[in-house]
Design a protein around this motif. Structure first.
Motif, PDB file in Angstrom:
ATOM      1  N   ALA A 185      -2.457  -3.260  -8.882  1.00 43.20           N
ATOM      2  CA  ALA A 185      -1.900  -4.386  -8.101  1.00 43.20           C
ATOM      3  C   ALA A 185      -0.637  -4.936  -8.763  1.00 43.20           C
ATOM      4  CB  ALA A 185      -2.949  -5.478  -7.958  1.00 43.20           C
ATOM      5  N   ASP A 186      -0.637  -5.007 -10.105  1.00 41.75           N
ATOM      6  CA  ASP A 186       0.531  -5.530 -10.829  1.00 41.75           C
ATOM      7  C   ASP A 186       1.785  -4.700 -10.569  1.00 41.75           C
ATOM      8  OD1 ASP A 186      -0.971  -7.550 -11.858  1.00 41.75           O
ATOM      9  OD2 ASP A 186      -1.216  -6.656 -13.871  1.00 41.75           O
ATOM     10  N   HIS A 187       1.611  -3.452 -10.164  1.00 39.19           N
ATOM     11  CA  HIS A 187       2.768  -2.596  -9.859  1.00 39.19           C
ATOM     12  C   HIS A 187       3.135  -2.655  -8.378  1.00 39.19           C
ATOM     13  CE1 HIS A 187       1.906  -1.040 -13.864  1.00 39.19           C
ATOM     14  NE2 HIS A 187       3.156  -0.591 -13.855  1.00 39.19           N
ATOM     15  N   GLY A 188       2.511  -3.588  -7.656  1.00 42.45           N
ATOM     16  CA  GLY A 188       2.838  -3.741  -6.229  1.00 42.45           C
ATOM     17  C   GLY A 188       2.246  -2.654  -5.373  1.00 42.45           C
ATOM     18  N   VAL A 189       1.251  -1.938  -5.927  1.00 41.24           N
ATOM     19  CA  VAL A 189       0.642  -0.818  -5.184  1.00 41.24           C
ATOM     20  C   VAL A 189      -0.704  -1.276  -4.641  1.00 41.24           C
ATOM     21  CG1 VAL A 189      -0.316   1.513  -5.414  1.00 41.24           C
ATOM     22  CG2 VAL A 189       1.839   0.925  -6.552  1.00 41.24           C
ATOM     23  N   SER A 190      -0.963  -0.898  -3.389  1.00 38.36           N
ATOM     24  CA  SER A 190      -2.213  -1.307  -2.752  1.00 38.36           C
ATOM     25  C   SER A 190      -3.193  -0.123  -2.738  1.00 38.36           C
ATOM     26  CB  SER A 190      -1.880  -1.760  -1.326  1.00 38.36           C
ATOM     27  OG  SER A 190      -3.039  -1.931  -0.585  1.00 38.36           O
ATOM     28  N   ILE A 191      -4.465  -0.430  -3.011  1.00 37.07           N
ATOM     29  CA  ILE A 191      -5.492   0.629  -3.055  1.00 37.07           C
ATOM     30  C   ILE A 191      -6.063   0.846  -1.657  1.00 37.07           C
ATOM     31  CG2 ILE A 191      -7.791   1.197  -3.947  1.00 37.07           C
ATOM     32  CD1 ILE A 191      -7.064  -0.382  -6.466  1.00 37.07           C
ATOM     33  N   GLU A 192      -6.170   2.127  -1.271  1.00 42.03           N
ATOM     34  CA  GLU A 192      -6.819   2.423   0.018  1.00 42.03           C
ATOM     35  C   GLU A 192      -8.315   2.633  -0.192  1.00 42.03           C
ATOM     36  OE1 GLU A 192      -5.203   5.495   2.891  1.00 42.03           O
ATOM     37  OE2 GLU A 192      -7.237   6.220   2.588  1.00 42.03           O
ATOM     38  N   THR A 193      -8.681   3.518  -1.135  1.00 37.08           N
ATOM     39  CA  THR A 193     -10.103   3.746  -1.434  1.00 37.08           C
ATOM     40  C   THR A 193     -10.289   3.917  -2.942  1.00 37.08           C
ATOM     41  OG1 THR A 193      -9.869   6.143  -1.228  1.00 37.08           O
ATOM     42  CG2 THR A 193     -10.613   4.984   0.736  1.00 37.08           C
ATOM     43  N   VAL A 194     -11.496   3.567  -3.400  1.00 40.27           N
ATOM     44  CA  VAL A 194     -11.887   3.831  -4.798  1.00 40.27           C
ATOM     45  C   VAL A 194     -13.261   4.471  -4.745  1.00 40.27           C
ATOM     46  CG1 VAL A 194     -12.354   2.881  -7.072  1.00 40.27           C
ATOM     47  CG2 VAL A 194     -10.801   1.701  -5.551  1.00 40.27           C
ATOM     48  N   ARG A 195     -13.435   5.512  -5.554  1.00 43.09           N
ATOM     49  CA  ARG A 195     -14.752   6.151  -5.611  1.00 43.09           C
ATOM     50  C   ARG A 195     -15.112   6.298  -7.081  1.00 43.09           C
ATOM     51  NH1 ARG A 195     -15.686  11.637  -5.178  1.00 43.09           N
ATOM     52  NH2 ARG A 195     -13.465  11.843  -4.876  1.00 43.09           N
ATOM     53  N   GLN A 196     -16.290   5.782  -7.433  1.00 47.08           N
ATOM     54  CA  GLN A 196     -16.720   5.925  -8.826  1.00 47.08           C
ATOM     55  C   GLN A 196     -17.925   6.840  -8.877  1.00 47.08           C
ATOM     56  OE1 GLN A 196     -17.038   2.403 -11.262  1.00 47.08           O
ATOM     57  NE2 GLN A 196     -18.607   3.358 -12.525  1.00 47.08           N
ATOM     58  N   SER A 226       0.681   3.543   0.876  1.00 50.39           N
ATOM     59  CA  SER A 226       2.058   3.982   0.632  1.00 50.39           C
ATOM     60  C   SER A 226       2.796   3.038  -0.302  1.00 50.39           C
ATOM     61  CB  SER A 226       2.828   4.038   1.953  1.00 50.39           C
ATOM     62  OG  SER A 226       2.239   4.994   2.786  1.00 50.39           O
ATOM     63  N   ALA A 227       3.561   3.637  -1.185  1.00 53.30           N
ATOM     64  CA  ALA A 227       4.437   2.875  -2.085  1.00 53.30           C
ATOM     65  C   ALA A 227       5.559   3.818  -2.507  1.00 53.30           C
ATOM     66  CB  ALA A 227       3.645   2.405  -3.306  1.00 53.30           C
ATOM     67  N   THR A 228       6.561   3.298  -3.196  1.00 53.58           N
ATOM     68  CA  THR A 228       7.625   4.212  -3.637  1.00 53.58           C
ATOM     69  C   THR A 228       7.066   5.108  -4.743  1.00 53.58           C
ATOM     70  OG1 THR A 228       8.448   2.739  -5.342  1.00 53.58           O
ATOM     71  CG2 THR A 228       9.458   2.549  -3.155  1.00 53.58           C
ATOM     72  N   ASP A 229       7.624   6.306  -4.845  1.00 54.27           N
ATOM     73  CA  ASP A 229       7.176   7.239  -5.875  1.00 54.27           C
ATOM     74  C   ASP A 229       7.381   6.632  -7.264  1.00 54.27           C
ATOM     75  OD1 ASP A 229       6.197  10.172  -5.815  1.00 54.27           O
ATOM     76  OD2 ASP A 229       7.566  10.085  -7.521  1.00 54.27           O
ATOM     77  N   ALA A 230       8.468   5.858  -7.426  1.00 53.29           N
ATOM     78  CA  ALA A 230       8.740   5.246  -8.736  1.00 53.29           C
ATOM     79  C   ALA A 230       7.622   4.270  -9.099  1.00 53.29           C
ATOM     80  CB  ALA A 230      10.090   4.538  -8.708  1.00 53.29           C
ATOM     81  N   GLU A 266       4.487   6.264  -9.917  1.00 55.39           N
ATOM     82  CA  GLU A 266       4.586   6.938 -11.212  1.00 55.39           C
ATOM     83  C   GLU A 266       4.394   5.928 -12.354  1.00 55.39           C
ATOM     84  OE1 GLU A 266       7.677  10.186 -11.400  1.00 55.39           O
ATOM     85  OE2 GLU A 266       8.049   9.141 -13.286  1.00 55.39           O
ATOM     86  N   ALA A 267       4.998   4.753 -12.202  1.00 54.76           N
ATOM     87  CA  ALA A 267       4.863   3.711 -13.229  1.00 54.76           C
ATOM     88  C   ALA A 267       3.405   3.259 -13.320  1.00 54.76           C
ATOM     89  CB  ALA A 267       5.769   2.535 -12.889  1.00 54.76           C
ATOM     90  N   THR A 268       2.725   3.230 -12.182  1.00 52.07           N
ATOM     91  CA  THR A 268       1.313   2.841 -12.166  1.00 52.07           C
ATOM     92  C   THR A 268       0.491   3.829 -12.989  1.00 52.07           C
ATOM     93  OG1 THR A 268       1.612   1.978  -9.930  1.00 52.07           O
ATOM     94  CG2 THR A 268      -0.657   2.339 -10.642  1.00 52.07           C
TER      95      THR A 268
END
Ligand code: HSE
Length: 451
Positions: free
Chosen positions: A383-394, A419-423, A426-428
């Protein structure tokens, strides 16, 4: 061959055709030119006379019932006598010089040489323009599939937004066998080699060079912009593991090597072009997911036409010969009619956008410590990288088989992002890799298709 009568009673001079190269495609071109001579003459409006076939060595039995008197090792001399030259030697030299000589002497050229076009396209187009002749290359991308002519001519009144597809049959075969037969990468490549799909040195295919050259050609045509192979962001499939393929399966997807050429619009409204080749997870419901074995398939999305799909054999002597002969007939017809088909079109010259600006999704597979707060920590970093999670599987690691062995206090965490930018993505991943709760980044792959 002298002056000939067509069945319509027209007496015309034959057009002299020189064939450079007699590999699997060249041999089929020569055979079909001879076997279908009469029909081809009717389509062109003049007979096509095969005046010679340039080869490196004489005396090799090439089968296919070709007149042995046609073979020569003197390609430059053959080119000088031709009205139409078919270049199927491949590589840069001597193909480049022979094509330039042909164009300068007033012959139209048909080639299947994708690396030459992707590296030296502008020089060749300029020579064709200067000579008032044509340069056709349908066979250079996706073998038998009519793709370049539809983009260049059928969609000439539309605006292409995106070209996305599987343009390398060898890698599709390898990934298909990893998915359906459970082979690992090395065994799948060995099988592709045994079947003649992959070369002894499979680098050009598996590292994405072949697909990148094709993507450059497709993007140049689609966006009226010069794109060379070096402009293409390229990642091959040699890093794709059986675990990646299994991860894809677990989310209802398959791994494909995609070539993606997109018109992108920046925040200020200015347009650019992004061109990339990389493996990606594609939902099993997407038509590209069902492209099996060594087949190719390409989606073209245009503003007015919407989505179009092209599918077929992307390699092989006979299928590729079909594309070569289609071009030959077009070039010959134009010559008979005194007209010229479309040349290079680069009026738009859109800027190339870097990979970091491309909007995509990531599938990230992590080994993490199995303790309270780990999931929340991972989610926060994303989240801190501005990226949103679609699914998580543990998933827990399996119970140890040996008596007395301790159960590992680790778990497998699979995150699929929106969707987010590749940059940003990658930083995430870099930030996640640096966390002490992350034992390993097991796999990272882009996800293409619906978000
Ligand atoms: N090696 C290519 C492929 C065919 O596997 O698709 C020629 O471009």
């Amino acid at each position: 061959m002298s002056r000939q009568n067509t069945s319509q009673g027209v007496t015309v001079e034959p057009l002299k055709v020189a064939l450079l190269g007699s590999g699997s495609v060249g041999t089929q071109v020569a055979r079909l030119l001879t076997a279908h001579a009469q029909e081809l003459a009717l389509r062109v409006g003049a007979p096509l006379e095969l005046i010679g076939i340039a080869v490196r060595r004489l005396g090799v039995d090439r089968g296919a019932g070709i007149d042995p008197g046609l073979f020569t090792t003197d390609a430059p001399e053959l080119v000088k006598r031709a009205d139409l030259v078919i270049e199927l030697i491949g590589g840069i030299e001597p193909a480049r010089t022979l094509i330039l000589d042909a164009l300068a002497s007033g012959a139209s050229v048909v080639t299947g040489n994708k690396s030459l076009l992707a590296e030296h396209g502008p020089e060749l187009y300029e020579a064709a323009d200067a000579g008032g002749v044509e340069l056709y290359y349908e066979a250079a991308v996706a073998g038998a599939i009519p793709l370049l002519r539809p983009i260049r001519e059928s969609l000439a009144g539309d605006r292409v937004q995106r070209v996305l597809g599987i343009v390398n049959g060898t890698t599709n075969y390898v990934l298909d066998k990893m998915d359906t037969a459970g082979l690992d990468f090395a065994d799948a490549v060995a099988q592709a080699q045994a079947l003649g799909y992959a070369e002894a040195d499979p680098t050009a295919d598996v590292e994405g060079y072949d697909a990148a050259a094709k993507a450059a050609i497709l993007a140049s045509l689609a966006f009226h912009t010069r794109v060379s192979a070096d402009d293409v962001h390229r990642e091959g499939i040699s890093g794709v593991t059986a675990a990646d393929v299994a991860s894809a399966k677990a989310i209802g997807a398959v791994v494909k090597l995609l070539a993606i050429c997109e018109r992108v619009v920046a925040a200020d409204g200015s347009e650019g072009v992004s061109v990339r080749v990389h493996p990606a997870m594609v939902p099993a419901s997407h038509p590209l997911a069902s492209v099996r074995e060594a087949f190719n398939a390409v989606f073209v999305e245009a503003e007015a036409a919407g989505e179009l799909m092209f599918y077929g054999r992307g390699a092989g002597g006979l299928p590729t010969a079909s594309a070569v002969l289609g071009d030959l007939v077009s070039a010959a017809r134009n010559r008979v009619g005194g007209s010229r088909g479309p040349g290079e079109s680069t009026y738009a010259q859109l800027p190339l956008r870097p990979m970091g600006e491309v909007v995509t999704r990531y599938h990230i597979s992590l080994d993490v410590a199995d303790r309270p707060g780990v999931l929340a920590h991972v989610a926060k970093v994303i989240a801190d990288h501005g990226v949103s999670i679609e699914t998580v599987r543990q998933q827990q690691f399996p119970e140890p088989e040996g008596a007395g062995e301790e159960k590992p206090d680790r778990a497998s965490l699979v995150v699929v992002t929106h969707s987010a930018t590749d940059a940003a993505l990658e930083a995430t991943v870099s930030a996640l890799a640096g966390l002490d709760i992350v034992t390993a980044v097991v796999g990272v792959m882009r996800v293409e298709g619906e978000d």
